[in-house]
Design an enzyme around this catalytic site. Structure first.
Site, PDB file in Angstrom:
ATOM      1  N   TYR A 261       3.380   9.552  -0.341  1.00  0.00           N
ATOM      2  CA  TYR A 261       4.487   8.915   0.389  1.00  0.00           C
ATOM      3  C   TYR A 261       5.844   9.118  -0.296  1.00  0.00           C
ATOM      4  O   TYR A 261       6.876   8.787   0.266  1.00  0.00           O
ATOM      5  CB  TYR A 261       4.227   7.394   0.572  1.00  0.00           C
ATOM      6  CG  TYR A 261       2.912   7.050   1.234  1.00  0.00           C
ATOM      7  CD1 TYR A 261       2.117   8.023   1.827  1.00  0.00           C
ATOM      8  CD2 TYR A 261       2.441   5.738   1.273  1.00  0.00           C
ATOM      9  CE1 TYR A 261       0.900   7.714   2.411  1.00  0.00           C
ATOM     10  CE2 TYR A 261       1.228   5.429   1.864  1.00  0.00           C
ATOM     11  CZ  TYR A 261       0.462   6.417   2.418  1.00  0.00           C
ATOM     12  OH  TYR A 261      -0.741   6.101   3.001  1.00  0.00           O
TER      13      TYR A 261
ATOM     14  N   LYS B 286      -2.585   5.905  -4.356  1.00  0.00           N
ATOM     15  CA  LYS B 286      -3.690   6.825  -4.032  1.00  0.00           C
ATOM     16  C   LYS B 286      -3.491   8.191  -4.665  1.00  0.00           C
ATOM     17  O   LYS B 286      -2.361   8.657  -4.824  1.00  0.00           O
ATOM     18  CB  LYS B 286      -3.790   7.001  -2.510  1.00  0.00           C
ATOM     19  CG  LYS B 286      -3.714   5.711  -1.726  1.00  0.00           C
ATOM     20  CD  LYS B 286      -3.970   5.898  -0.239  1.00  0.00           C
ATOM     21  CE  LYS B 286      -3.621   4.638   0.539  1.00  0.00           C
ATOM     22  NZ  LYS B 286      -2.189   4.501   0.854  1.00  0.00           N
TER      23      LYS B 286
ATOM     24  N   ASP C  96       0.843  -1.203   0.000  1.00  0.00           N
ATOM     25  CA  ASP C  96       0.000   0.000   0.000  1.00  0.00           C
ATOM     26  C   ASP C  96       0.876   1.250   0.000  1.00  0.00           C
ATOM     27  O   ASP C  96       1.529   1.550   0.995  1.00  0.00           O
ATOM     28  CB  ASP C  96      -0.902  -0.002   1.244  1.00  0.00           C
ATOM     29  CG  ASP C  96      -1.824   1.200   1.281  1.00  0.00           C
ATOM     30  OD1 ASP C  96      -2.940   1.106   0.730  1.00  0.00           O
ATOM     31  OD2 ASP C  96      -1.421   2.240   1.844  1.00  0.00           O
TER      32      ASP C  96
ATOM     33  N   HIS D 198      -7.394   9.471  -1.875  1.00  0.00           N
ATOM     34  CA  HIS D 198      -6.755   9.394  -0.552  1.00  0.00           C
ATOM     35  C   HIS D 198      -7.597  10.044   0.555  1.00  0.00           C
ATOM     36  O   HIS D 198      -7.755   9.497   1.639  1.00  0.00           O
ATOM     37  CB  HIS D 198      -5.382  10.076  -0.651  1.00  0.00           C
ATOM     38  CG  HIS D 198      -4.390   9.630   0.367  1.00  0.00           C
ATOM     39  ND1 HIS D 198      -3.050   9.520   0.101  1.00  0.00           N
ATOM     40  CD2 HIS D 198      -4.534   9.260   1.657  1.00  0.00           C
ATOM     41  CE1 HIS D 198      -2.411   9.100   1.180  1.00  0.00           C
ATOM     42  NE2 HIS D 198      -3.303   8.940   2.132  1.00  0.00           N
TER      43      HIS D 198
END
Ligand code: NDP
Length: 266
Positions: A54, A79, A49, A112
């Site tokens: 990120y 996302k 994930d 997200h």
């Protein structure tokens, strides 16, 4: 040849199978994420994930492609971040994520966070539907959506979100939202499944760990599996990565599940 135990899967409403226990990589730097994903795949995880936010999609993609298992055996989620809401922006955001990952498709693409402008959720969702129809993601879903926001997509969209990924752990059980998901046929995915490690110090969790001879993290992850959640614990520590995956050979009793139900403090 050694036999690797894999996670059980849940089936999303569109018949896509998702490994119930996956591996989260939030706050794992580009330099750390390759070794972490490699350790996870070696331990048996087949579900990673990540997210645009990120800033490690490139390294995650490298690690997935270099993991020594066929691409179709690893479930990859990414996302859409807040700066990509809206139809055209969402498509551009997706294409950029896919490019960074260096993959031909992802398995799951999520919004997200909901947009504060409600209409943009529907418009963005339309773009995700199109991306799915184009075969670039196998399933689409959302994250951090409330019940009303989810219902609006179900009412106005053509495709029901497969998943809602929300903060969920023993001290934040989200019972109300979980029932809404169940009613709608949406799978619940738990982020921060260990409560960012804080729930591991809860006295009830610790006591059940002592009684079962398991670690607090294993008790909490087992609880998620028995509730029917998808859970994506994060760790950069190889022993913990393996520990968190060693949860398929024991069961929590009804009594232990009932004790854990009572520590919800949300
Ligand atoms: P987690 O609940 O997974 O907790 C991670 C923390 O627990 C880290 O500090 C880790 O330490 C520690 N830890 C992991 N395993 C153990 C263990 N066995 N024993 C003791 N400590 C342990 O929190 P996250 O916030 O990382 O959430 C997991 C994933 O959920 C994210 O990586 C991301 O993929 C997703 N997420 C999604 C969000 C969203 O808005 N959709 C928001 C937040 C997260 P260490 O790494 O040092 O081993």
């Amino acid at each position: 040849m050694t036999h690797t135990t894999l996670s059980p899967t849940l089936t999303l409403h569109d018949d896509v199978a998702i490994p119930q226990l996956g591996f989260g990589v939030y706050q794992v730097s580009g330099a750390q994420v390759g070794p972490a994903v490699t350790a996870a795949v070696e331990a048996g995880y087949r579900h990673i994930d990540t997210a645009k936010l990120y800033r490690n999609e490139e390294e995650v993609g490298d690690a997935v492609r270099g993991a020594g298992v066929p691409r179709q055996d690893v479930f990859v989620t990414t996302k859409l971040w807040g700066d990509d809401h809206g139809y055209d922006a969402a498509r551009r955001g997706f294409d950029a994520s896919l490019g960074r990952l260096g993959l031909e498709y992802v398995d799951l693409y999520l919004i997200h966070w909901p947009s504060p402008e409600d209409d943009l959720n529907v418009e963005t969702w339309r773009a995700l539907e199109r991306i799915r129809a184009d075969g670039l993601t196998r399933a689409i879903g959302v994250s951090n959506f409330g019940a009303d926001q989810l219902r609006r997509l179900a009412d106005e969209g053509d495709v029901l979100p497969s998943i809602n990924q929300v903060q969920l752990h023993p001290t934040m059980q989200q019972d109300g939202l979980r029932s809404v998901h169940e009613e709608m046929g949406v799978v619940t995915e738990a982020w921060a499944p260990l409560g960012k490690a804080r729930d591991l110090d809860d006295p009830v969790v610790r006591e059940i760990a002592d009684q079962t001879g398991r670690t607090p993290a294993q008790v909490v992850l087992r609880w998620h599996l028995q509730l029917g959640n998808v859970a994506i614990p994060k760790s950069v520590t190889p022993e913990r990565i393996r520990e968190n995956f060693a949860v398929f050979d024991f069961e929590l009793s009804d009594d232990a599940m009932a004790q854990l139900a009572r520590i919800d403090s949300a």
